[in-house]
Design an enzyme around this catalytic site. Structure first.
Site, PDB file in Angstrom:
ATOM      1  N   THR A   9       0.828  -1.167  -0.051  1.00  0.00           N
ATOM      2  CA  THR A   9      -0.038  -0.067  -0.106  1.00  0.00           C
ATOM      3  C   THR A   9       0.905   1.275   0.004  1.00  0.00           C
ATOM      4  O   THR A   9       1.593   1.464   0.906  1.00  0.00           O
ATOM      5  CB  THR A   9      -0.887  -0.043   1.402  1.00  0.00           C
ATOM      6  OG1 THR A   9      -1.667  -1.167   1.121  1.00  0.00           O
ATOM      7  CG2 THR A   9      -1.931   1.201   1.124  1.00  0.00           C
ATOM      8  N   GLY A  58      -9.990   1.642  -2.498  1.00  0.00           N
ATOM      9  CA  GLY A  58      -8.354   1.538  -2.867  1.00  0.00           C
ATOM     10  C   GLY A  58      -7.824   0.816  -1.568  1.00  0.00           C
ATOM     11  O   GLY A  58      -8.570  -0.169  -1.239  1.00  0.00           O
ATOM     12  N   GLU A  59      -6.688   1.221  -1.254  1.00  0.00           N
ATOM     13  CA  GLU A  59      -5.633   0.774  -0.264  1.00  0.00           C
ATOM     14  C   GLU A  59      -5.294  -0.750  -0.575  1.00  0.00           C
ATOM     15  O   GLU A  59      -4.214  -1.242   0.043  1.00  0.00           O
ATOM     16  CB  GLU A  59      -6.690   0.438   1.086  1.00  0.00           C
ATOM     17  CG  GLU A  59      -7.219   1.907   1.647  1.00  0.00           C
ATOM     18  CD  GLU A  59      -8.091   1.691   2.808  1.00  0.00           C
ATOM     19  OE1 GLU A  59      -8.081   0.594   3.279  1.00  0.00           O
ATOM     20  OE2 GLU A  59      -8.622   2.516   3.378  1.00  0.00           O
ATOM     21  N   GLY A  60      -5.677  -1.329  -1.512  1.00  0.00           N
ATOM     22  CA  GLY A  60      -5.512  -2.856  -1.618  1.00  0.00           C
ATOM     23  C   GLY A  60      -6.643  -3.724  -1.402  1.00  0.00           C
ATOM     24  O   GLY A  60      -6.348  -4.977  -1.539  1.00  0.00           O
TER      25      GLY A  60
END
Length: 372
Positions: free
Chosen positions: A66, A338-340
Site C-alpha cells: 500500500t 483503494g488501499e489494496g
C-alpha cells in the site's frame, strides 16, 4: 529514457510458458465438470501455472503493498477530504485498523505500507506512531511493515507544470522495484497485491487514463471520495488544463508519469514490472493501480501477462483502463476504497483457482463417464 535498473528489470520479463498453458488446459478439460464451466477460475489457474510452474499447490507468501503519496493538484479543490488524511491513514494502516488490514488478515496476506511522497516528514510519522501505539509501532517498523521511500513532499500542481521531474518519476519506479526485491530477499513473495493512499489521486489517475486510452476527461473522471457535481466539473476542468499545459507523450510511460502522475503511482508501476520480471503474479487493485498499470504497460507491454485484475471500481475510468489493458476483473462489488482492499478479496479467488486445479478429481480418477 529508462534507467539502467528499469532496463534490466524489463529485459528479464519473458512471455508466459505456452507449454505449461497447454498442459494446464488439458488437465482442466479432464476435471469432473463440463468444459469451461468454472469460467475465470480456470483462466486464472492456467495463468498462475504458466507464471509460477506446475508444481506449486498453494501460494503462501502474499504481500499487499500500500503506497502513499500526496498531490499538489489537490490545492485546486478536487477532493472531498483535506490532504492531512493521507498521513493520518498511513498511521491507520501501520496500526492495522484500515479496511485493507482487515481483509489482508482474512486472506493471510501481509500489508507493507510505503511512504512514497506524503507531505509529512518521516520523523513526524515515527513520533506519532510511537505516541499512538508505543512498542507495537517500533515492532511493526522493525518487521518492515512501514518503509520510507519518499521521493518528495507531495508532487507539484500539474496545472502549473509537470507533477514531478523525469528523474523523480524514474526514482519512484525504481523504488517500487526495490521494495519487491527486498521482500524477495526477506523471505520471499509468491503473490503480490497493489494498493494506494493519497488524497486527490483519482485526479492524476483520470488524467493518465484520458491520455493513454485517448478519451475525453469527462469519460474517465469520477467522484473519488464523494464530491458533488460542482466539484466534479472543476475536477474535469483541472484535468483538461493539466493535459493542455503539459502535453504528455501518450506512448511514453515516463513522460506521462512525470507530467501528470504521483509518486505512489510510479511506485506501483515499478512493483508491477518487478513482479513480472521475477515471475510473481501481481493482483492489480482499483483505479489508482489501474493508472499505474497503464504507465507500466507503456514501459513493458509483456508485463501484463503476469497481472490479475482484482475488481472493477465504480470510478468510470477503471473499466476503460481494464479494457485497454485487456484485463478481465474477478469481482464487481461497487467498491472504490483503494488501499489494496480489492487485491485482498481477489486473493481468495486466486487460492480457490489453484485448489480447483490441484484437488478436483479427473474423470478417470473418479470413475466418472466423459461427455460423448
Amino acid at each position: 529514457m529508462l534507467s539502467k535498473k528499469i532496463e534490466e528489470i524489463v529485459k528479464n520479463i519473458k512471455p508466459l510458458n505456452k507449454i505449461l498453458l497447454e498442459q494446464t488446459q488439458e488437465r482442466l478439460n479432464n476435471l469432473t465438470k463440463p468444459l469451461g464451466s468454472l469460467g475465470q477460475l480456470e483462466d486464472i489457474a492456467k495463468q498462475l501455472v504458466a507464471i509460477i510452474g506446475k508444481d506449486k499447490q498453494v501460494l503462501k507468501n502474499k504481500t499487499i503493498f500500500t503506497l502513499a503519496g500526496d498531490h499538489g493538484v489537490a490545492e485546486e479543490g478536487i477532493s472531498a477530504y483535506p490532504k492531512e488524511v493521507t498521513q493520518q491513514m498511513v498511521y491507520n494502516f501501520i496500526n492495522g485498523g484500515a479496511g485493507v488490514n482487515v481483509l489482508a488478515r482474512h486472506v493471510g496476506a501481509r500489508v507493507v505500507v510505503v511512504d512514497m511522497g506524503i507531505e509529512g516528514s518521516i520523523q513526524d510519522i515515527h513520533l506519532r506512531m510511537l505516541r499512538g501505539c508505543g512498542g507495537q509501532a517500533v515492532h511493526r517498523i522493525q518487521q518492515g511493515i512501514f518503509k520510507n521511500r519518499k521521493i518528495g513532499f507531495g508532487t507539484r500542481n500539474f496545472t502549473k507544470g509537470p507533477a514531478m521531474t523525469e528523474e523523480e518519476a524514474i526514482k519512484s519506479i525504481e523504488a517500487g522495484i526495490e521494495i519487491v526485491e527486498e521482500e524477495i530477499k526477506n523471505g520471499g513473495i509468491e503473490l503480490i497485491g497493489t494498493g494506494d493512499m493519497g488524497i486527490g489521486n483519482t485526479t492524476p489517475s483520470a488524467a493518465i487514463a484520458s491520455v493513454v486510452c485517448n478519451v475525453e476527461p469527462e469519460t474517465v473522471t469520477g467522484r473519488g471520495t464523494g464530491i458533488n457535481d460542482k466539484v466534479l466539473q472543476n475536477k474535469i476542468d483541472v484535468i483538461k488544463r493539466g493535459i493542455e499545459k503539459n502535453k504528455p507523450d501518450s506512448n511514453n510511460g515516463i513522460d506521462i508519469l512525470s507530467k501528470l502522475g504521483g509518486y505512489e503511482i510510479g511506485g506501483l508501476a515499478g512493483i508491477m514490472i518487478a513482479g513480472a520480471s521475477h515471475r510473481i503474479p501481481v493482483v492489480i487493485d482499483g483505479f489508482i493501480s489501474g493508472a499505474a498499470a497503464l504507465v507500466a504497460d507503456k514501459i513493458s507491454p509483456l508485463a501484463k501477462q503476469y497481472w490479475i485484475a482484482a475488481h472493477c471500481s465504480t470510478e468510470p475510468g477503471h473499466k476503460i483502463m481494464l479494457e485497454y489493458l485487456n484485463l478481465r476483473p474477478l469481482l464487481n462489488l461497487n467498491m472504490r476504497l483503494g488501499e489494496g482492499t480489492g487485491s485482498a478479496l481477489a486473493m481468495n479467488l486466486i487460492d480457490a483457482s489453484l485448489k480447483i486445479l490441484n484437488e478436483m478429481a479427473t474423470f478417470d480418477s473418479a470413475g466418472v463417464s466423459k461427455k460423448e
